[in-house]
Scaffold this motif. Sequence first.
Motif, PDB file in Angstrom:
ATOM      1  N   GLU A 150       0.855  -1.181   0.000  1.00  0.00           N
ATOM      2  CA  GLU A 150       0.000   0.000   0.000  1.00  0.00           C
ATOM      3  C   GLU A 150       0.892   1.232   0.000  1.00  0.00           C
ATOM      4  O   GLU A 150       1.834   1.336   0.780  1.00  0.00           O
ATOM      5  CB  GLU A 150      -0.921   0.008   1.210  1.00  0.00           C
ATOM      6  N   VAL A 151       0.605   2.149  -0.921  1.00  0.00           N
ATOM      7  CA  VAL A 151       1.371   3.385  -1.059  1.00  0.00           C
ATOM      8  C   VAL A 151       0.387   4.532  -1.253  1.00  0.00           C
ATOM      9  O   VAL A 151      -0.445   4.485  -2.172  1.00  0.00           O
ATOM     10  CB  VAL A 151       2.355   3.320  -2.258  1.00  0.00           C
ATOM     11  N   ALA A 152       0.471   5.522  -0.413  1.00  0.00           N
ATOM     12  CA  ALA A 152      -0.364   6.725  -0.528  1.00  0.00           C
ATOM     13  C   ALA A 152      -1.848   6.379  -0.673  1.00  0.00           C
ATOM     14  O   ALA A 152      -2.563   6.983  -1.462  1.00  0.00           O
ATOM     15  CB  ALA A 152       0.116   7.589  -1.690  1.00  0.00           C
ATOM     16  N   GLY A 153      -2.305   5.393   0.083  1.00  0.00           N
ATOM     17  CA  GLY A 153      -3.705   5.016   0.065  1.00  0.00           C
ATOM     18  C   GLY A 153      -4.122   4.148  -1.110  1.00  0.00           C
ATOM     19  O   GLY A 153      -5.299   3.832  -1.259  1.00  0.00           O
ATOM     20  N   ARG A 154      -3.170   3.748  -1.958  1.00  0.00           N
ATOM     21  CA  ARG A 154      -3.488   2.884  -3.099  1.00  0.00           C
ATOM     22  C   ARG A 154      -2.897   1.496  -2.860  1.00  0.00           C
ATOM     23  O   ARG A 154      -1.791   1.365  -2.334  1.00  0.00           O
ATOM     24  CB  ARG A 154      -2.923   3.470  -4.398  1.00  0.00           C
ATOM     25  N   HIS A 155      -3.619   0.486  -3.294  1.00  0.00           N
ATOM     26  CA  HIS A 155      -3.128  -0.891  -3.274  1.00  0.00           C
ATOM     27  C   HIS A 155      -2.329  -1.099  -4.553  1.00  0.00           C
ATOM     28  O   HIS A 155      -2.823  -0.841  -5.654  1.00  0.00           O
ATOM     29  CB  HIS A 155      -4.296  -1.869  -3.208  1.00  0.00           C
ATOM     30  N   PRO A 185     -12.002   2.265  -7.097  1.00  0.00           N
ATOM     31  CA  PRO A 185     -11.223   1.503  -6.124  1.00  0.00           C
ATOM     32  C   PRO A 185      -9.727   1.815  -6.305  1.00  0.00           C
ATOM     33  O   PRO A 185      -9.216   1.794  -7.427  1.00  0.00           O
ATOM     34  CB  PRO A 185     -11.550   0.047  -6.466  1.00  0.00           C
ATOM     35  N   PRO A 186      -9.042   2.156  -5.213  1.00  0.00           N
ATOM     36  CA  PRO A 186      -7.660   2.654  -5.298  1.00  0.00           C
ATOM     37  C   PRO A 186      -6.644   1.555  -5.598  1.00  0.00           C
ATOM     38  O   PRO A 186      -5.966   1.055  -4.702  1.00  0.00           O
ATOM     39  CB  PRO A 186      -7.429   3.278  -3.922  1.00  0.00           C
ATOM     40  N   ALA A 187      -6.546   1.193  -6.854  1.00  0.00           N
ATOM     41  CA  ALA A 187      -5.672   0.091  -7.255  1.00  0.00           C
ATOM     42  C   ALA A 187      -4.715   0.537  -8.349  1.00  0.00           C
ATOM     43  O   ALA A 187      -5.091   1.278  -9.264  1.00  0.00           O
ATOM     44  CB  ALA A 187      -6.501  -1.096  -7.727  1.00  0.00           C
ATOM     45  N   THR A 188      -3.502   0.052  -8.245  1.00  0.00           N
ATOM     46  CA  THR A 188      -2.414   0.355  -9.170  1.00  0.00           C
ATOM     47  C   THR A 188      -1.644  -0.930  -9.385  1.00  0.00           C
ATOM     48  O   THR A 188      -1.586  -1.782  -8.502  1.00  0.00           O
ATOM     49  CB  THR A 188      -1.492   1.436  -8.554  1.00  0.00           C
ATOM     50  N   PHE A 189      -1.032  -1.076 -10.553  1.00  0.00           N
ATOM     51  CA  PHE A 189      -0.041  -2.132 -10.711  1.00  0.00           C
ATOM     52  C   PHE A 189       1.200  -1.506 -11.326  1.00  0.00           C
ATOM     53  O   PHE A 189       1.118  -0.533 -12.067  1.00  0.00           O
ATOM     54  CB  PHE A 189      -0.554  -3.333 -11.512  1.00  0.00           C
ATOM     55  N   ASN A 201       7.194   1.439 -14.421  1.00  0.00           N
ATOM     56  CA  ASN A 201       5.954   1.784 -15.113  1.00  0.00           C
ATOM     57  C   ASN A 201       4.821   1.641 -14.116  1.00  0.00           C
ATOM     58  O   ASN A 201       4.656   0.586 -13.497  1.00  0.00           O
ATOM     59  CB  ASN A 201       5.708   0.865 -16.298  1.00  0.00           C
ATOM     60  N   VAL A 202       4.024   2.707 -13.975  1.00  0.00           N
ATOM     61  CA  VAL A 202       2.973   2.752 -12.969  1.00  0.00           C
ATOM     62  C   VAL A 202       1.629   2.922 -13.677  1.00  0.00           C
ATOM     63  O   VAL A 202       1.394   3.933 -14.340  1.00  0.00           O
ATOM     64  CB  VAL A 202       3.224   3.913 -11.980  1.00  0.00           C
ATOM     65  N   TYR A 203       0.783   1.924 -13.525  1.00  0.00           N
ATOM     66  CA  TYR A 203      -0.532   1.902 -14.164  1.00  0.00           C
ATOM     67  C   TYR A 203      -1.583   1.925 -13.059  1.00  0.00           C
ATOM     68  O   TYR A 203      -1.654   0.990 -12.253  1.00  0.00           O
ATOM     69  CB  TYR A 203      -0.696   0.634 -14.999  1.00  0.00           C
ATOM     70  N   SER A 204      -2.403   2.968 -13.025  1.00  0.00           N
ATOM     71  CA  SER A 204      -3.408   3.115 -11.969  1.00  0.00           C
ATOM     72  C   SER A 204      -4.802   3.175 -12.580  1.00  0.00           C
ATOM     73  O   SER A 204      -5.012   3.834 -13.604  1.00  0.00           O
ATOM     74  CB  SER A 204      -3.157   4.402 -11.180  1.00  0.00           C
ATOM     75  N   TRP A 205      -5.743   2.515 -11.927  1.00  0.00           N
ATOM     76  CA  TRP A 205      -7.128   2.544 -12.376  1.00  0.00           C
ATOM     77  C   TRP A 205      -7.781   3.836 -11.911  1.00  0.00           C
ATOM     78  O   TRP A 205      -7.711   4.190 -10.741  1.00  0.00           O
ATOM     79  CB  TRP A 205      -7.883   1.322 -11.862  1.00  0.00           C
ATOM     80  N   VAL A 206      -8.395   4.556 -12.846  1.00  0.00           N
ATOM     81  CA  VAL A 206      -9.110   5.798 -12.566  1.00  0.00           C
ATOM     82  C   VAL A 206     -10.412   5.797 -13.368  1.00  0.00           C
ATOM     83  O   VAL A 206     -10.579   5.003 -14.290  1.00  0.00           O
ATOM     84  CB  VAL A 206      -8.267   7.058 -12.927  1.00  0.00           C
TER      85      VAL A 206
END
Length: 159
Positions: free
Chosen positions: A15-20, A56-60, A74-79
């Motif tokens: 978990e980083v800055a409120g994101r999984h 939902p605060p999710a990133t891969f 490479n940072v891919y976040s769902w928005v």
Amino acid sequence: MVFTEKLLTVPPPIEVAGRHVKRYHVTTDPAGIAPDVEKAAYAILPELLPEPDGTPPATFVVLHRGGDDGAYLNVYSWVWDNVLHFKGASAGQPVLGCPDNDPTHFIKPDLPWIGCVYELPPIQHERNAWVRHILTPEVPDLTAYLADSLPDGTTGDPA
């Protein structure tokens, strides 16, 4: 040019800055990503995350150690419920604007690139996992999404 798959390892989510954050590491080294490179990459990660928007605060992430001095995050976040937001960081690669060959000195180049052939396989998997666990069920299941990752192995089969 000869193509050889690289090794893919899948450390547990963090978990980083409120994101999984689900994690994929790519390298040719069977020992994996060096701890100092991993630490430096995850130190810049908060700067690459989008603001919360109700999704939902999710990133891969894909952390890739190149065959030379290069390291790439490479940072891919769902928005916006179903959109993939991208930001990246690079280290040790002067051709991308890095100030030196240090694979722990990450910068945020302003390039429109989303990943190389070794970094792309997680995108398809993560798209399908997002649909399965977040968009299709009546109630989104973030826990199931976070548990659904590619297995350790290689970056894929080009056939």
